[in-house]
Design an enzyme around this catalytic site. Sequence first.
Site, PDB file in Angstrom:
ATOM      1  CE  LYS B 194      -1.803   2.406   3.358  1.00  0.00           C
ATOM      2  NZ  LYS B 194      -1.705   3.779   2.817  1.00  0.00           N
ATOM      3  CD  GLU B 268      13.385   3.793   7.849  1.00  0.00           C
ATOM      4  OE1 GLU B 268      13.146   4.142   6.691  1.00  0.00           O
ATOM      5  OE2 GLU B 268      13.522   4.601   8.792  1.00  0.00           O
ATOM      6  CB  CYS B 302      12.970   8.660   8.576  1.00  0.00           C
ATOM      7  SG  CYS B 302      13.639   7.756   7.185  1.00  0.00           S
ATOM      8  CD  GLU B 399      10.506  12.067  12.409  1.00  0.00           C
ATOM      9  OE1 GLU B 399       9.545  11.411  12.832  1.00  0.00           O
ATOM     10  OE2 GLU B 399      11.319  11.642  11.567  1.00  0.00           O
TER      11      GLU B 399
END
Lengths: 288, 490, 308
Positions: B194, B268, B302, B399
């Site tokens: 997806k 991840e 990331c 983040e």
Amino acid sequence: MAETRIPVAKTYKIYLGGKFPRTESGRYFPFNAADGTVIANMCRGSLKDFRNSVVAARSAFAGWSASTAYLRGQILYRIAEMLEGRNEQFVSELVLQGVSKRKAVKEVEASIDRLIYYAGWSDKYQQIFSSVNPVSSSHFNFSVLEPTGVVGILAPENSSLLGLVSNIAPVIVGGNTCVVLASESLPLCAISFAEVLHSSDVPGGVVNLLTGFKDELRDQFASHMDVNAVVFCDGDAEISKIIQEKAADNVKHVISRRDQDWSSEKSQNPYLISETQETKTTWHPIGS
Amino acid sequence: MSTDSTKLAFNDGWQYAPAPESIDHIQIDDHYGLFINGEFVAPEIDRYFESLNPATEKPLSNIALASEKDVDRAVKAARKAYTGVWSKMSGADRGKYLFRIARIMQECAREFATIESLDGGKPIRESRDIDIPLAAAHFFYYAGWADKLEYAFPARTPVSLGVVGQIIPWNFPLLMAAWKIAPALACGNTVVLKPAETTSLTAMKLAEVFRDAGLPPGVVNIVTGAGPTGAAIVNHPDVNKVAFTGSTEVGKIIQRSLAGTDKKYTLELGGKAANIIFADAAIDEAVEGIVNGIFFNQGHVCCAGSRLLVQESVADEVVRKLRDRMETLIIGDPLDKNTDIGAINSAGQLETIESYLSIGQAEGAEMYQSDCSVPDQGYWCRPTIFTGVSQSNRIVQEEIFGPVLAIQTFRTLEEGLTKANNTPYGLSGGVWTDKGSKVFKMTQKIRAGVIWANTFNKFDPTSPFGGYKESGVGREGGMHGLGAYLKLEA
Amino acid sequence: MSIAAVPNDARMPGMSQVALVDEVGVKERAARFQTRSIKKESKIEALHMVLSMIDLTTLEGMDTPGKVKQLCQKAIHLHDAVPDLPHVAAVCVYPTMVGVAKKALGDHNINVASVATAFPSGMAPRQIKLEETRIAVDDGADEIDMVISRGAFLQGEYGFVFDEIAAIKEACGKAHLKVILETGELGTLDRVRRASVLAMHAGADFIKTSTGKIQPAATLPVTLVMLQAIRDFYYKTGKMIGMKPAGGISNSKLAIHYLVMLRETLGSAWMTPEWYRFGASSLANDVLMQLQKQAAGVYQSADYFSKD
């Protein structure tokens, strides 16, 4: 009455430094079909041709060995693409040299697949053969493979194409350059393969292909002071010993690949790559 | 130090004219179905959602919304292809399909890059020069492993897992698809994937490549949708392994829902990497490293270097040079070849970033943004740096996922190291020093899965990637990326 | 002398802490400038700028007054078929040709630059170099392009190199001094940076990459390092220094990328012939061809542009 077209006969020249010169010696030997028809006059390669080939190979080494693994993999894959495109040409050339049609088809397919096999190793053999070594002092210590340099290859006598490809691919995918003496009795595919190499973005000098008599050239392959490794695929114990003795002059790597069944999958593996690699270990302090 | 009289002027004089990438050679369909069993099919329920161009806010296409039944259909197709075809195929033959796919991607590179920038907002220069070449290279790399797996695991027989479910993010849509699909297939598995709901287009074009390459039907299935579609994949009983790249928050949800099942998984997740500059670094190159670290892909990375730790004695010089460099960054139309910073991927993400900008200022930090002009339509954030911050600031801990850098100073190596490791994340880190032994000391001590020394944001199919701690589990890329897709039998 | 052991010399402050340079990083940054796509009106503007920054050069052992006069003609009449072209910045010749060039250029606003100091090798006693400089200046040179003593520099004799530049600067009088580092012989980018700092402190008005007589001549990475040195010097002292890459810039696309690099490193103040030059000979015609192509919409042939 229909006229049959007169075909143009191919001139089989050697492949040296990315070009197709004739042998500087001007000598030739005839190659005949099974029924005796003269197919071609092959170049009877000379010592000077061999010497010039080593110069070309040495000169190409710096660039080829510095190229990225990715690029070498792409180029080997391209060679496979080009060979696939000329599938039928090579099948007929093998048939001309006395191989059955069925075996010829299998041989060409196996050669293409073998090139793809080694293309896939280009950016992986380093990962399986290198190491970081846990030394007892405060140093970062790592071992990597590096190509040995110029490799002389005496190609298998009994295999016009597959044996040739099986020896060239692992040597060049590892960053070496090479000078190859084709099979004396089945020399045609070597030269056509040179044409394939030539259309595959392989830089000139990375592979140099000679035709000629093994007995005239073998000693030089073994003794040339600027060749780093010699690979040979035939010969009795006597010949093997002579090669090893002459190789000692500059402590060449001597790699014997006799009695290999090149049509078996056992004959393709990454150890054929590592055999023409050096191992370099580096130390560096870890500290502030 | 510099005064106003020694300021450099970057924005007057000679300007660059627009240099737009042409779009007349690309093909985007009006709508896309689900790619199941080798063909595009209509979703069970006739629901589609728009995929917007974040630079213009205009719709590009309509994407099918996959239901639980659609996911089930896809998993069934993947299972059938696995049992009937793919698990029986030799590694060499699997490799040949992957090589073909890689080559076709190279042929269609420009179309892929253009659509990637239209759909996701990243500059064409990046999608053209980085995303697409890396994606093709990933397929090329893993193609070569398909018939060589026994060399990667001494004394073990590698065996494929079966059907793998994969969920990928919107920041590198095609590249993430390649990172997931290539190793999965090389190892003999089949896939249900997806893409992120804001960036489905290049996945659809990739599906076309699979179809054109003759990949046996069902080996890869692509179902588009949002959170619920993803959950349906994760929770499907006939999926043997789940691979997820995305936020730590969602990663934890997934890890929880897989508890008690037999499913293998790799995650991840997010990061808050420290980019550490020592006084003995090559300063100009380090400044470029900062820029590559936090402004590459609008900071939607990331492993972005979102915290700068600069040794105090060179802090002023570094910040001054960084500000100069920020003045030359061009924000604008992602399709303009000169654009350095493209659009923020979505309205939602822009909102998140802007809230952090407010938080930062409310926390007392000093905010600086470059002067560049920004288009009227679309989602944009200027490159931003915050000074006067410390470990306890939220903008240093959390983040942000945007072009926003928090800058702190340090005095000694130990202090820098402590600050770098003082985070629940551990995805990446950067070290800048000319001294070799210091490089190795820092890489030895930084607790992160990828450490860049005197460089940043470098990726290669041969190089493993993944995080420590809350940045995830498992590695992708390289030889180490194979293990996640195999069981190793003694 | 190890590169770290540079003694503190008050005349070259900060030389002992001259910036370290990472070669890979510099090459990546330089490569990124080459991804800039300069089109339409910004391309035309850039091409005009390039022309105005060219030092049209002839430095051959076989140069004669005839050759130099024709070069000067070209400098004045780049391509009369196209109106409103800027003129080149200067003509660059050997000292013995300065008088010829000066006369040939007459009242036109084009400078005469002369190489000096035993160009290109620099291997001559100092008094010869000083004498040569004075002769060129007396004959009317507006600019002097000198070479540094690379041997002394590589040995770490920075004081010697500094003194030489300072002395030549004095001998220049009102003429501007360009200092050629001959980066192709310096080996590493660290040394290029160090040489740049030294030259600027010693009195250079311009720093220049190369003589053009050896390979490699100017490259984007080397020029970037020098621009960075100029920028840091400007921040430290408030003084602007000019930059001249020379040799190896033979096509417009590359020249425009040099301008991109200049703009994004030093900014608009440097984007004039007063502060930036290209040392080139065949570049001018390529620029003219590109300008003509922009105007006419078709690709051009070299046959239509004069080769003087």
